[in-house]
Scaffold this motif. Structure first.
Motif, PDB file in Angstrom:
ATOM      1  N   UNK A  66      -2.971  37.974   6.214  1.00  0.00           N
ATOM      2  CA  UNK A  66      -3.833  38.251   5.070  1.00  0.00           C
ATOM      3  C   UNK A  66      -3.079  38.975   3.956  1.00  0.00           C
ATOM      4  N   UNK A  67      -2.269  39.966   4.325  1.00  0.00           N
ATOM      5  CA  UNK A  67      -1.544  40.758   3.326  1.00  0.00           C
ATOM      6  C   UNK A  67      -0.127  40.236   3.074  1.00  0.00           C
ATOM      7  N   UNK A  68       0.206  39.096   3.702  1.00  0.00           N
ATOM      8  CA  UNK A  68       1.508  38.448   3.524  1.00  0.00           C
ATOM      9  C   UNK A  68       2.668  39.420   3.793  1.00  0.00           C
ATOM     10  N   UNK A  69       2.635  39.999   4.989  1.00  0.00           N
ATOM     11  CA  UNK A  69       3.650  40.967   5.396  1.00  0.00           C
ATOM     12  C   UNK A  69       4.605  40.285   6.367  1.00  0.00           C
ATOM     13  N   UNK A  70       5.873  40.299   6.034  1.00  0.00           N
ATOM     14  CA  UNK A  70       6.899  39.687   6.877  1.00  0.00           C
ATOM     15  C   UNK A  70       7.113  40.533   8.139  1.00  0.00           C
ATOM     16  N   UNK A  71       7.461  39.893   9.257  1.00  0.00           N
ATOM     17  CA  UNK A  71       7.726  40.646  10.488  1.00  0.00           C
ATOM     18  C   UNK A  71       8.742  41.779  10.303  1.00  0.00           C
ATOM     19  N   UNK A  72       9.717  41.604   9.423  1.00  0.00           N
ATOM     20  CA  UNK A  72      10.718  42.650   9.187  1.00  0.00           C
ATOM     21  C   UNK A  72      10.111  43.901   8.557  1.00  0.00           C
ATOM     22  N   UNK A  73       8.905  43.785   8.007  1.00  0.00           N
ATOM     23  CA  UNK A  73       8.224  44.918   7.383  1.00  0.00           C
ATOM     24  C   UNK A  73       7.111  45.485   8.268  1.00  0.00           C
ATOM     25  N   UNK A  74       7.166  45.152   9.552  1.00  0.00           N
ATOM     26  CA  UNK A  74       6.167  45.638  10.510  1.00  0.00           C
ATOM     27  C   UNK A  74       6.852  46.562  11.510  1.00  0.00           C
ATOM     28  N   UNK A  75       6.208  47.698  11.770  1.00  0.00           N
ATOM     29  CA  UNK A  75       6.669  48.624  12.797  1.00  0.00           C
ATOM     30  C   UNK A  75       5.499  48.886  13.746  1.00  0.00           C
ATOM     31  N   UNK A  76       5.742  48.681  15.031  1.00  0.00           N
ATOM     32  CA  UNK A  76       4.725  48.885  16.064  1.00  0.00           C
ATOM     33  C   UNK A  76       5.090  50.152  16.846  1.00  0.00           C
ATOM     34  N   UNK A  77       4.130  51.062  16.985  1.00  0.00           N
ATOM     35  CA  UNK A  77       4.325  52.280  17.779  1.00  0.00           C
ATOM     36  C   UNK A  77       3.691  52.030  19.145  1.00  0.00           C
ATOM     37  N   UNK A  78       4.482  52.171  20.200  1.00  0.00           N
ATOM     38  CA  UNK A  78       4.022  51.834  21.546  1.00  0.00           C
ATOM     39  C   UNK A  78       4.467  52.871  22.572  1.00  0.00           C
ATOM     40  N   UNK A  79       3.769  52.907  23.691  1.00  0.00           N
ATOM     41  CA  UNK A  79       4.214  53.708  24.829  1.00  0.00           C
ATOM     42  C   UNK A  79       5.253  52.909  25.601  1.00  0.00           C
ATOM     43  N   UNK A  80       6.118  53.624  26.347  1.00  0.00           N
ATOM     44  CA  UNK A  80       7.128  52.943  27.158  1.00  0.00           C
ATOM     45  C   UNK A  80       7.365  53.734  28.439  1.00  0.00           C
ATOM     46  N   UNK A  81       7.016  53.132  29.576  1.00  0.00           N
ATOM     47  CA  UNK A  81       7.195  53.782  30.880  1.00  0.00           C
ATOM     48  C   UNK A  81       8.658  53.862  31.308  1.00  0.00           C
ATOM     49  N   UNK A  82       9.511  53.054  30.718  1.00  0.00           N
ATOM     50  CA  UNK A  82      10.908  53.043  31.123  1.00  0.00           C
ATOM     51  C   UNK A  82      11.733  54.118  30.418  1.00  0.00           C
ATOM     52  N   UNK A  83      11.098  54.875  29.527  1.00  0.00           N
ATOM     53  CA  UNK A  83      11.774  55.979  28.846  1.00  0.00           C
ATOM     54  C   UNK A  83      11.297  57.305  29.421  1.00  0.00           C
ATOM     55  N   UNK A  84      12.179  58.299  29.458  1.00  0.00           N
ATOM     56  CA  UNK A  84      11.744  59.630  29.889  1.00  0.00           C
ATOM     57  C   UNK A  84      10.631  60.147  28.965  1.00  0.00           C
ATOM     58  N   UNK A  85       9.839  61.041  29.488  1.00  0.00           N
ATOM     59  CA  UNK A  85       8.724  61.594  28.754  1.00  0.00           C
ATOM     60  C   UNK A  85       9.158  62.124  27.392  1.00  0.00           C
ATOM     61  N   UNK A  86       8.464  61.678  26.339  1.00  0.00           N
ATOM     62  CA  UNK A  86       8.627  62.130  24.948  1.00  0.00           C
ATOM     63  C   UNK A  86       9.906  61.628  24.272  1.00  0.00           C
ATOM     64  N   UNK A  87      10.711  60.833  24.952  1.00  0.00           N
ATOM     65  CA  UNK A  87      11.926  60.271  24.338  1.00  0.00           C
ATOM     66  C   UNK A  87      11.534  59.168  23.372  1.00  0.00           C
ATOM     67  N   UNK A  88      12.171  59.137  22.214  1.00  0.00           N
ATOM     68  CA  UNK A  88      11.927  58.082  21.224  1.00  0.00           C
ATOM     69  C   UNK A  88      13.046  57.055  21.269  1.00  0.00           C
ATOM     70  N   UNK A  89      12.681  55.813  21.007  1.00  0.00           N
ATOM     71  CA  UNK A  89      13.683  54.753  20.880  1.00  0.00           C
ATOM     72  C   UNK A  89      13.179  53.746  19.863  1.00  0.00           C
TER      73      UNK A  89
END
Length: 185
Positions: free
Chosen positions: A78-101
């Motif tokens: 709808x807003x014509x946003x390219x995938x390169x301009x999208x950032x998804x914030x997600x949980x990750x069980x394979x990372x130590x608690x509170x670590x960002x990647x």
């Protein structure tokens, strides 16, 4: 225009669970920017705003985690946003608690919300901000991700959400993916 999406499950039952770190991060970021995700469209709560002079949409899909891609795909089209301009914030069980990647692209790695986003965008090439919730020691995965953090862990996660705000600001400012990874990984 940039699209920043926090993944999670809607409703009070899931509000402070590990699977909702995307929602929690996005809520705190919106609060820091004095905006509220009060508009509803395409099965998502959103706000369209300007942050540091850039047009940005902050989005929380209301389709539950496993169907998050429905809302993401609708907004992108709808807003014509390219995938390169999208950032998804997600949980990750394979990372130590509170670590960002920061991850530029790739498979879903078993995360059903990301599987849905990939299916609805038709590509794996979008940015992810992963926040570690660590792997459960004894619990089943579903029980682990749908429970709140322990009190001590919640305090550690608050620090992680604060650091994540800097990553979101840098993404909006157009900092390169390599620089984002070097700074936040």
């Amino acid at each position: 225009m940039k699209l920043i999406v926090g993944l999670g499950n809607p409703g009070a039952k899931y509000a402070n669970t590990k699977h909702n770190v995307g929602f929690m991060t996005l809520d705190q970021y919106a609060d820091a920017k004095n905006v509220s995700l009060l508009n509803e469209k395409f099965n998502g709560l959103y706000v369209k705003t300007r942050i540091n002079g850039e047009h940005v949409i902050l989005l929380k899909p209301l389709t539950y985690m496993n169907e998050s891609g429905q809302a993401v795909g609708e907004y992108a089209r709808f807003f014509k946003i390219a995938p390169a301009d999208i950032l998804i914030i997600q949980d990750d069980m394979d990372l130590p608690l509170a670590k960002l990647r920061i991850r530029e692209s790739g498979s879903a790695g078993g995360h059903n919300g990301i599987k849905s986003v990939i299916a609805h965008l038709g590509t794996q090439d979008f940015l992810r901000l992963k926040i570690g919730i660590q792997h459960p020691k004894r619990e089943k995965v579903i029980d682990w991700v749908l429970t709140p953090f322990e009190k001590d862990d919640a305090a550690l996660m608050q620090h992680s959400y604060s650091v994540a705000q800097g990553a979101l600001d840098d993404f909006i400012a157009g900092v390169s993916v390599q620089e984002l990874m070097n700074k936040y990984n």
